[in-house]
Design a protein around this motif. Structure first.
Motif, PDB file in Angstrom:
ATOM      1  N   ASP A  79       0.855  -1.187   0.000  1.00 27.41           N
ATOM      2  CA  ASP A  79       0.000   0.000   0.000  1.00 27.41           C
ATOM      3  C   ASP A  79       0.893   1.240   0.000  1.00 27.41           C
ATOM      4  O   ASP A  79       1.607   1.485   0.982  1.00 27.41           O
ATOM      5  N   PRO A  80       0.874   2.037  -1.085  1.00 29.99           N
ATOM      6  CA  PRO A  80       1.794   3.181  -1.169  1.00 29.99           C
ATOM      7  C   PRO A  80       1.481   4.305  -0.189  1.00 29.99           C
ATOM      8  O   PRO A  80       2.364   5.093   0.126  1.00 29.99           O
ATOM      9  N   ALA A  81       0.224   4.384   0.280  1.00 29.40           N
ATOM     10  CA  ALA A  81      -0.136   5.444   1.227  1.00 29.40           C
ATOM     11  C   ALA A  81       0.239   5.065   2.652  1.00 29.40           C
ATOM     12  O   ALA A  81       0.825   5.852   3.395  1.00 29.40           O
ATOM     13  N   LEU A  82      -0.097   3.838   3.034  1.00 24.28           N
ATOM     14  CA  LEU A  82       0.201   3.372   4.388  1.00 24.28           C
ATOM     15  C   LEU A  82       1.638   2.888   4.533  1.00 24.28           C
ATOM     16  O   LEU A  82       2.112   2.683   5.644  1.00 24.28           O
ATOM     17  N   GLN A  83       2.329   2.681   3.390  1.00 20.12           N
ATOM     18  CA  GLN A  83       3.699   2.165   3.401  1.00 20.12           C
ATOM     19  C   GLN A  83       3.765   0.836   4.149  1.00 20.12           C
ATOM     20  O   GLN A  83       4.658   0.587   4.962  1.00 20.12           O
ATOM     21  N   GLN A  84       2.796  -0.034   3.871  1.00 15.56           N
ATOM     22  CA  GLN A  84       2.730  -1.342   4.506  1.00 15.56           C
ATOM     23  C   GLN A  84       2.395  -2.414   3.469  1.00 15.56           C
ATOM     24  O   GLN A  84       1.806  -2.120   2.432  1.00 15.56           O
ATOM     25  N   TYR A  85       2.786  -3.650   3.798  1.00 13.09           N
ATOM     26  CA  TYR A  85       2.392  -4.800   2.991  1.00 13.09           C
ATOM     27  C   TYR A  85       1.144  -5.434   3.603  1.00 13.09           C
ATOM     28  O   TYR A  85       1.007  -5.502   4.830  1.00 13.09           O
ATOM     29  N   PHE A  86       0.238  -5.885   2.735  1.00  9.99           N
ATOM     30  CA  PHE A  86      -0.944  -6.609   3.176  1.00  9.99           C
ATOM     31  C   PHE A  86      -1.016  -7.939   2.433  1.00  9.99           C
ATOM     32  O   PHE A  86      -0.789  -7.991   1.221  1.00  9.99           O
ATOM     33  N   LYS A  87      -1.365  -8.987   3.164  1.00  8.95           N
ATOM     34  CA  LYS A  87      -1.494 -10.305   2.550  1.00  8.95           C
ATOM     35  C   LYS A  87      -2.876 -10.422   1.924  1.00  8.95           C
ATOM     36  O   LYS A  87      -3.892 -10.250   2.598  1.00  8.95           O
ATOM     37  N   VAL A  88      -2.903 -10.728   0.620  1.00  9.99           N
ATOM     38  CA  VAL A  88      -4.160 -10.788  -0.130  1.00  9.99           C
ATOM     39  C   VAL A  88      -4.359 -12.214  -0.637  1.00  9.99           C
ATOM     40  O   VAL A  88      -3.583 -12.697  -1.461  1.00  9.99           O
ATOM     41  N   PRO A  89      -5.410 -12.923  -0.183  1.00  9.96           N
ATOM     42  CA  PRO A  89      -5.628 -14.316  -0.579  1.00  9.96           C
ATOM     43  C   PRO A  89      -6.390 -14.432  -1.893  1.00  9.96           C
ATOM     44  O   PRO A  89      -6.860 -13.442  -2.463  1.00  9.96           O
ATOM     45  N   PHE A  90      -6.541 -15.669  -2.367  1.00  7.32           N
ATOM     46  CA  PHE A  90      -7.406 -15.938  -3.522  1.00  7.32           C
ATOM     47  C   PHE A  90      -8.777 -15.318  -3.290  1.00  7.32           C
ATOM     48  O   PHE A  90      -9.331 -15.396  -2.188  1.00  7.32           O
ATOM     49  N   ALA A  91      -9.350 -14.709  -4.326  1.00  3.38           N
ATOM     50  CA  ALA A  91     -10.704 -14.179  -4.214  1.00  3.38           C
ATOM     51  C   ALA A  91     -11.695 -15.315  -3.965  1.00  3.38           C
ATOM     52  O   ALA A  91     -12.680 -15.152  -3.234  1.00  3.38           O
ATOM     53  N   ASP A  92     -11.451 -16.452  -4.578  1.00  2.00           N
ATOM     54  CA  ASP A  92     -12.283 -17.627  -4.378  1.00  2.00           C
ATOM     55  C   ASP A  92     -11.661 -18.469  -3.264  1.00  2.00           C
ATOM     56  O   ASP A  92     -10.661 -19.163  -3.466  1.00  2.00           O
ATOM     57  N   GLN A  93     -12.258 -18.394  -2.071  1.00  3.35           N
ATOM     58  CA  GLN A  93     -11.686 -19.071  -0.915  1.00  3.35           C
ATOM     59  C   GLN A  93     -11.783 -20.596  -1.001  1.00  3.35           C
ATOM     60  O   GLN A  93     -11.194 -21.301  -0.184  1.00  3.35           O
ATOM     61  N   SER A  94     -12.539 -21.116  -1.970  1.00  2.85           N
ATOM     62  CA  SER A  94     -12.627 -22.569  -2.112  1.00  2.85           C
ATOM     63  C   SER A  94     -11.404 -23.159  -2.793  1.00  2.85           C
ATOM     64  O   SER A  94     -11.188 -24.365  -2.774  1.00  2.85           O
ATOM     65  N   LEU A  95     -10.599 -22.288  -3.401  1.00  2.00           N
ATOM     66  CA  LEU A  95      -9.392 -22.770  -4.067  1.00  2.00           C
ATOM     67  C   LEU A  95      -8.363 -23.212  -3.037  1.00  2.00           C
ATOM     68  O   LEU A  95      -8.182 -22.549  -2.004  1.00  2.00           O
ATOM     69  N   PRO A  96      -7.658 -24.313  -3.298  1.00  6.39           N
ATOM     70  CA  PRO A  96      -6.649 -24.787  -2.345  1.00  6.39           C
ATOM     71  C   PRO A  96      -5.319 -24.060  -2.521  1.00  6.39           C
ATOM     72  O   PRO A  96      -5.094 -23.376  -3.514  1.00  6.39           O
ATOM     73  N   SER A  97      -4.424 -24.233  -1.554  1.00  2.00           N
ATOM     74  CA  SER A  97      -3.063 -23.748  -1.721  1.00  2.00           C
ATOM     75  C   SER A  97      -2.397 -24.550  -2.827  1.00  2.00           C
ATOM     76  O   SER A  97      -2.637 -25.756  -2.948  1.00  2.00           O
TER      77      SER A  97
END
Length: 642
Positions: free
Chosen positions: A527-545
């Protein structure tokens, strides 16, 4: 809180990158808990004696508990490497080029800085300021142009008064005349009065004098030879490898052993070892072990393991030993492989001021040190069950697959034990002592020579790892972000949906995402404003790793079936089907067992940045049940470092 007032809380999935280092040198300030200390004595690789700045009391402290004093104020260093504008990088690189001949000098005299200032056409005071900032953070990004205004962590006294103090320290205090601290205080008062500047307090001036390191004090106050004898390390035999971490070599090799899978304990093949070593001492600084051929990710994992402390790594593998190696090298020396020539790896090395040096073509002698270490380790492997030896003649009638008995985890524990308890402790003919002893002399010295001191420790593990992992530039849509056809979404993306490029209103803004290819179920968004990294998962939570290689094979399978438009649900079903085939076949075929083991290693999610997982492994989506891995072909994928 986002800038537009939208709240979202991701306590375990967000962090602010910190690229400062804990510089464990006498006279430096560090933080332990909520208290600031000044280091008075370095006892060993694990502890120091420090004096509380406010209390004045001396206390012993563990080096592993120390933190930078002003880590929270390092906003210029919080940005992702890829977000730094090209013009800012050019300025930073120009400034670094100007100070580079001075940056690695253990003892810096005024005449050297003044001579360099004439060469590059920059004021000597400016060079001092750039040097100070670069050495404080150890990153080239510290030299990018800064916005005006007061910043957290900077001095609150007027800038002109600060310049007078620096000038007095440089031109008056650090001279062969050796004036006392009180005389230096009076000299600051005198010069401030002459220039019409409000003088800082005597306590402030004395605190600046206390920041002068012992090396600087001895050098500047006429004890040049004493400083050399005390702090300059002995020279090595490799060009410029004159002290610990001056030159680190990295290379890969397949291990001469067949390993077995965790479930059926049947042969699955040879693992690859990526190894890094310090040329000065011959100490192994880090490694990466996987079932897959080397690439950019194996290099990233090895470098990260090399620069981070190894305490938790030894706990992970239950090895009771010392491995007191950490810190960024001055030079990384490698061959000309494509895995070392990626733009991301070269930019990451530049960020940390690492000189990336490639072995001259057709001159193998320049890689002799690392190759000899690898050869030594491989020779020890020949005593293990399942060894392939190094030649057909040596193997003779021995069947390695028939005798294979060790899993990857068991072999890795054996490897860590071999490195720490045997190789590091054994006499090395090339240096006349053990690598650990040579390392200790290079750091602490002996009766004749004292070394460079304990290397600064990176303040944040995950920042180091992400800096070396692959990066992507993407726009944020209403559904999230798409990378390689897979969609990702989290609340952290919402403020940036369809955001315009601030430099081109007719274009959408691109953002930086980083990803570990071994598990693409989530990406890290900066995030360029907060100067932080955020973990973003698959949009479809049914998908496996899944790994990137597993995903790519599923796509190829669907394409061969004639499905031109591939969506995520088709991918899900393809992976389910392929894993089911593996589940049926893995007891029968080596390739299938190898694929199943690769997936097992990926699911451990262990890395140098997180050696000890905080939570137990979670099973894949219920519809996948107990299936693992792929069966079609022997994919060249990346295993886990654990």
């Amino acid at each position: 809180m986002s800038e537009d007032g939208n709240d979202f809380e991701l306590p375990n999935d967000a962090f602010e990158p910190v690229r400062q280092r804990v510089d464990v040198q006498v006279g430096n300030f560090v933080r332990s808990g909520d208290t600031v200390y000044r280091i008075a004595q370095v006892l060993d690789f694990e502890s120091v004696v420090a004096v509380g700045v406010e209390s004045g009391r001396s206390v012993p402290l563990r080096i592993g508990d120390l933190r930078p004093v002003d880590a929270k104020g390092a906003k210029p260093l919080a940005a992702d490497i890829s977000t730094i504008a090209d013009e800012d990088w050019k300025v930073a690189e120009q400034r670094f080029a100007a100070i580079k001949p001075l940056a690695n000098e253990l003892y810096l005299g005024r005449h050297q800085v003044e001579a360099r200032s004439k060469e590059v056409g920059v004021d000597a005071a400016t060079l001092y300021r750039w040097l100070k900032r670069y050495k404080a953070y150890g990153a080239v990004s510290a030299l990018i142009p800064q916005r005006r205004g007061w910043k957290t962590g900077k001095s609150r006294i007027p800038v002109f008064a600060e310049e007078v103090i620096e000038e007095v320290i440089r031109d008056f205090y650090l001279t062969p005349q050796r004036p006392t601290a009180q005389k230096a205080v009076m000299e600051v008062f005198r010069r401030c009065e002459q220039r019409g500047i409000e003088a800082p307090s005597a306590a402030t001036i004395r605190s600046r004098l206390n920041r002068v390191t012992e090396k600087q004090r001895l050098r500047g106050r006429g004890f040049k030879e004493k400083a050399k004898n005390k702090f300059l390390p002995a020279a090595g035999s490799f060009p410029n490898a004159d002290y610990p971490l001056a030159v680190v070599q990295i290379d890969h090799t397949p291990a001469d052993i067949i390993l077995v899978d965790d479930v059926y304990r049947r042969p699955i093949g040879r693992p690859w070892i990526t190894l890094s070593m310090d040329v000065y001492s011959r100490m192994v600084t880090g490694y990466y072990l996987s079932f897959d051929p080397p690439s950019e990710t194996s290099v990233a994992m090895c470098v990260t393991h090399s620069v981070l402390p190894k305490d938790e790594w030894l706990l992970l593998h239950k090895v009771d030993a010392q491995w007191p190696v950490w810190g960024f090298p001055k030079t990384i020396h490698v061959d000309n492989g494509a895995d070392f020539r990626s733009n991301n790896f070269q930019q990451s090395c530049l960020m940390y001021g690492i000189n990336l040096e490639f072995r001259p073509v057709k001159q193998p002698r320049y890689g002799g040190h690392i190759e000899r270490v690898l050869g030594t380790l491989l020779k020890e492997i020949h005593d293990l069950p399942g060894t392939t030896f190094s030649s057909i003649r040596e193997k003779d009638e021995y069947n390695p697959e028939k005798h294979a008995a060790m899993t990857k985890s068991e072999f890795e524990t054996w490897l860590v034990t071999l490195i720490c308890k045997v190789y590091h402790q054994r006499l090395h003919s090339g240096i006349g002592m053990s690598p650990l002893k040579k390392w200790e002399i290079g750091i602490f010295g002996n009766a004749e020579v004292q070394g460079t001191g304990i290397p600064p420790r990176p303040a944040n593990r995950l920042t180091v790892l992400l800096d070396f992992l692959p990066a992507f530039r993407r726009t944020v849509q209403t559904f999230g972000v798409t990378i390689d056809g897979m969609s990702y979404y989290a609340e952290a993306l919402r403020p940036w949906i369809n955001a315009e490029d601030p430099d081109a209103r007719d274009k959408k803004r691109e953002f930086i995402f980083r990803r570990d290819p071994r598990d693409i179920s989530a990406v890290w968004f900066f995030d360029p404003a907060l100067q932080q990294y955020f973990k973003v998962p698959f949009a479809d939570q049914s998908l496996p790793s899944m790994s990137i290689w597993e995903y790519q094979q599923a796509r190829e399978t669907l394409k061969r079936e004639g499905k031109k438009s591939v969506n995520e649900h088709q991918i899900l079903h393809a992976i389910t089907e392929l894993r089911s085939r593996v589940d049926e076949a893995k007891e029968k075929t080596k390739k299938a067992r190898r694929q199943a083991q690769r997936r097992t290693e990926h699911e451990k999610k262990v890395s140098p940045a997180a050696p000890m997982p905080a939570e137990p492994l979670k099973p894949s989506a219920p519809l996948l049940a107990p299936v693992t891995g792929l069966v079609e072909g022997d994919i060249d994928a990346f295993g886990d470092i654990a």
